[in-house]
Design a protein around this motif. Structure first.
Motif, mmCIF file in Angstrom:
data_model
loop_
_atom_site.group_PDB
_atom_site.id
_atom_site.type_symbol
_atom_site.label_atom_id
_atom_site.label_comp_id
_atom_site.label_asym_id
_atom_site.label_seq_id
_atom_site.Cartn_x
_atom_site.Cartn_y
_atom_site.Cartn_z
ATOM 1 N N TYR A 89 0.999 -1.182 0.064
ATOM 2 C CA TYR A 89 0.092 -0.068 -0.190
ATOM 3 C C TYR A 89 0.852 1.277 -0.080
ATOM 4 N N THR A 90 1.921 1.124 0.946
ATOM 5 C CA THR A 90 2.740 2.612 1.082
ATOM 6 C C THR A 90 3.517 2.515 -0.334
ATOM 7 N N GLN A 91 3.895 1.258 -0.679
ATOM 8 C CA GLN A 91 4.882 1.362 -1.901
ATOM 9 C C GLN A 91 4.232 2.076 -3.195
ATOM 10 N N ALA A 92 2.797 1.447 -3.187
ATOM 11 C CA ALA A 92 1.996 2.385 -4.336
ATOM 12 C C ALA A 92 2.160 3.925 -4.041
ATOM 13 N N LEU A 93 1.813 4.271 -3.004
ATOM 14 C CA LEU A 93 1.901 5.640 -2.605
ATOM 15 C C LEU A 93 3.353 6.478 -3.163
ATOM 16 N N SER A 94 4.286 5.650 -2.626
ATOM 17 C CA SER A 94 5.745 6.314 -2.970
ATOM 18 C C SER A 94 5.876 6.213 -4.421
ATOM 19 N N LEU A 96 3.650 6.823 -6.956
ATOM 20 C CA LEU A 96 3.032 7.967 -7.446
ATOM 21 C C LEU A 96 3.712 9.000 -7.134
ATOM 22 N N ALA A 97 4.239 9.169 -5.882
ATOM 23 C CA ALA A 97 4.919 10.491 -5.478
ATOM 24 C C ALA A 97 6.254 10.544 -6.522
ATOM 25 N N GLN A 98 6.711 9.417 -6.576
ATOM 26 C CA GLN A 98 8.128 9.405 -7.331
ATOM 27 C C GLN A 98 7.905 9.832 -9.069
ATOM 28 N N SER A 99 6.589 9.429 -9.423
ATOM 29 C CA SER A 99 6.035 9.982 -10.955
ATOM 30 C C SER A 99 6.051 11.327 -10.748
ATOM 31 N N GLY A 100 5.347 12.025 -9.705
ATOM 32 C CA GLY A 100 5.257 13.482 -9.684
ATOM 33 C C GLY A 100 6.541 14.153 -9.497
ATOM 34 N N ASN A 101 7.587 13.533 -9.051
ATOM 35 C CA ASN A 101 8.792 14.397 -8.852
ATOM 36 C C ASN A 101 9.305 14.280 -10.353
ATOM 37 N N ARG A 102 9.269 13.087 -11.142
ATOM 38 C CA ARG A 102 9.841 12.857 -12.528
ATOM 39 C C ARG A 102 9.024 14.134 -13.321
ATOM 40 N N TYR A 103 7.834 14.342 -13.165
ATOM 41 C CA TYR A 103 7.057 15.026 -13.971
ATOM 42 C C TYR A 103 7.251 16.480 -13.663
ATOM 43 N N ILE A 104 7.628 17.006 -12.505
ATOM 44 C CA ILE A 104 8.117 18.356 -12.184
ATOM 45 C C ILE A 104 9.364 18.680 -12.630
ATOM 46 N N ASP A 105 10.259 17.775 -12.709
ATOM 47 C CA ASP A 105 11.580 17.941 -12.963
ATOM 48 C C ASP A 105 11.673 18.032 -14.802
ATOM 49 N N VAL A 106 10.754 17.303 -15.398
ATOM 50 C CA VAL A 106 10.772 17.453 -16.932
ATOM 51 C C VAL A 106 9.921 18.723 -17.201
ATOM 52 N N LEU A 134 -2.461 11.584 -3.349
ATOM 53 C CA LEU A 134 -1.586 11.085 -2.504
ATOM 54 C C LEU A 134 -2.090 11.307 -1.016
ATOM 55 N N ALA A 135 -2.673 12.639 -0.910
ATOM 56 C CA ALA A 135 -3.120 13.087 0.601
ATOM 57 C C ALA A 135 -4.114 12.368 0.768
ATOM 58 N N ILE A 136 -5.159 12.144 0.083
ATOM 59 C CA ILE A 136 -6.455 11.296 0.404
ATOM 60 C C ILE A 136 -6.137 9.981 0.575
ATOM 61 N N ALA A 137 -5.094 9.260 -0.158
ATOM 62 C CA ALA A 137 -4.934 7.795 -0.043
ATOM 63 C C ALA A 137 -4.113 7.704 1.361
ATOM 64 N N SER A 138 -3.140 8.673 1.494
ATOM 65 C CA SER A 138 -2.426 8.641 2.986
ATOM 66 C C SER A 138 -2.971 8.832 4.150
ATOM 67 N N GLN A 139 -4.377 9.006 4.285
ATOM 68 C CA GLN A 139 -4.929 9.109 5.552
ATOM 69 C C GLN A 139 -5.036 7.891 6.466
ATOM 70 N N PRO A 140 -5.137 6.921 6.063
ATOM 71 C CA PRO A 140 -4.981 5.717 7.021
ATOM 72 C C PRO A 140 -3.818 5.515 7.542
ATOM 73 N N VAL A 141 -2.608 6.108 6.649
ATOM 74 C CA VAL A 141 -1.164 5.859 7.125
ATOM 75 C C VAL A 141 -0.740 7.150 8.111
ATOM 76 N N THR A 142 -0.860 7.974 7.601
ATOM 77 C CA THR A 142 -0.334 9.431 8.184
ATOM 78 C C THR A 142 -1.385 10.315 8.355
#
Length: 279
Positions: A89-94, A96-106, A134-142
């Motif tokens: 579950y947390t790996q899937a969130l990470s 997507l976050a990495q995809s967002g980082n790559r998107y903003i870099d490009v 990410l924020a909505i899906a992270s509510q059960p974790v953080t």
């Protein structure tokens, strides 16, 4: 009768070009140019009660790709929960976050600000959508961190923060919508000098209590017996667990001795005698 070509108003183009047959005429003020329509991106020119317009530009292939990844997030997470693979579950969130980082870099919106402001706004909107998912899906974790992120995005509590809000396109962020005043969601950790000194002091092992001569002699005797026990176990070929327990008992007894006691000193390494070269 005056020639209409000689009329100053006609030369200015403010009146229709027709002959002026009256000797006296009322003064007609010159027409003023119409003001430019307000820019939809300028929030200062909108009324406080008017909703912000949707000024998102056309989406590129890169935009569609990362938004599709966002849309696929919830089904992926549900699959991990059904399989009881909570770590995925947390790996899937990470991911997507990495995809967002790559998107903003490009996309580099900081550069688009100078060359294509409309494209910059679209890139930022896409990035905020990634953060919303990410924020909505992270509510059960953080939960606390996720709530801070949703508050920064202006997502109201209730249905907008439910898991159904990242399913479909009905709860997307409205482009150009005003956001709350920015706040630091994750503050930078900077340890103060006093706290650092206290932490360093806590990391040092505590000094053993002072022993009387009788107590010291008793501990020395126990250390001797424990050392003999370790040697006997090694000679007899005992299993590793038994030898390890005996060694741990020996180390615990030595910890009761003063740090400068001779039994706590490591033996000096014996220098290897150099063999004489063969003749």
């Amino acid at each position: 009768m005056r020639d209409h070509a000689a009329s100053p108003d006609c030369r200015r183009g403010s009146l229709p070009c027709e002959p002026d047959r009256s000797p006296l005429r009322a003064h007609v003020p010159p027409t003023r140019p119409m003001p430019d329509p307000p820019c939809p991106h300028d929030a200062t020119r909108r009324g406080p009660s008017s909703p912000p317009p949707l000024c998102r530009g056309a989406l590129t292939v890169e935009d569609e790709a990362i938004l599709a990844e966002c849309a696929n997030l919830l089904p992926v997470l549900r699959g991990h929960i059904e399989a009881l693979s909570l770590h995925r579950y947390t790996q899937a969130l990470s991911a997507l976050a990495q995809s967002g980082n790559r998107y903003i870099d490009v996309q580099a919106p900081w550069g688009l600000k100078k060359t294509d402001a409309d494209r910059m706004r679209t890139v930022l909107w896409v990035l905020l959508e990634v953060v919303r998912h990410l924020a909505i899906a992270s509510q059960p974790v953080t939960p606390a961190l996720a709530t801070s992120m949703l508050e920064q995005l202006g997502v109201p509590a209730g249905e907008g923060r439910a898991f159904g809000a990242i399913e479909g396109m009905g709860h997307q962020l409205q482009a150009e919508a005003p956001l709350p005043s920015p706040k630091i969601v994750i503050p930078r950790f900077e340890e103060e000098e006093g706290a650092a000194g206290a932490a360093a002091a806590r990391s040092d092992p505590p000094s053993p209590p002072q022993l009387t001569e009788a107590e010291l002699a008793e501990v020395v005797a126990e250390v001797g017996r424990a050392g003999n026990r370790v040697r006997e176990l090694k000679v007899s070929g005992a299993d590793k667990e038994e030898i390890g327990a005996a060694v741990a008992a020996l180390v615990g007894l030595k910890a009761r001795l003063p740090p400068d006691h001779e039994l706590n000193q490591k033996p000096a390494k014996k220098e290897m005698k150099q063999k004489a070269p063969a003749a």
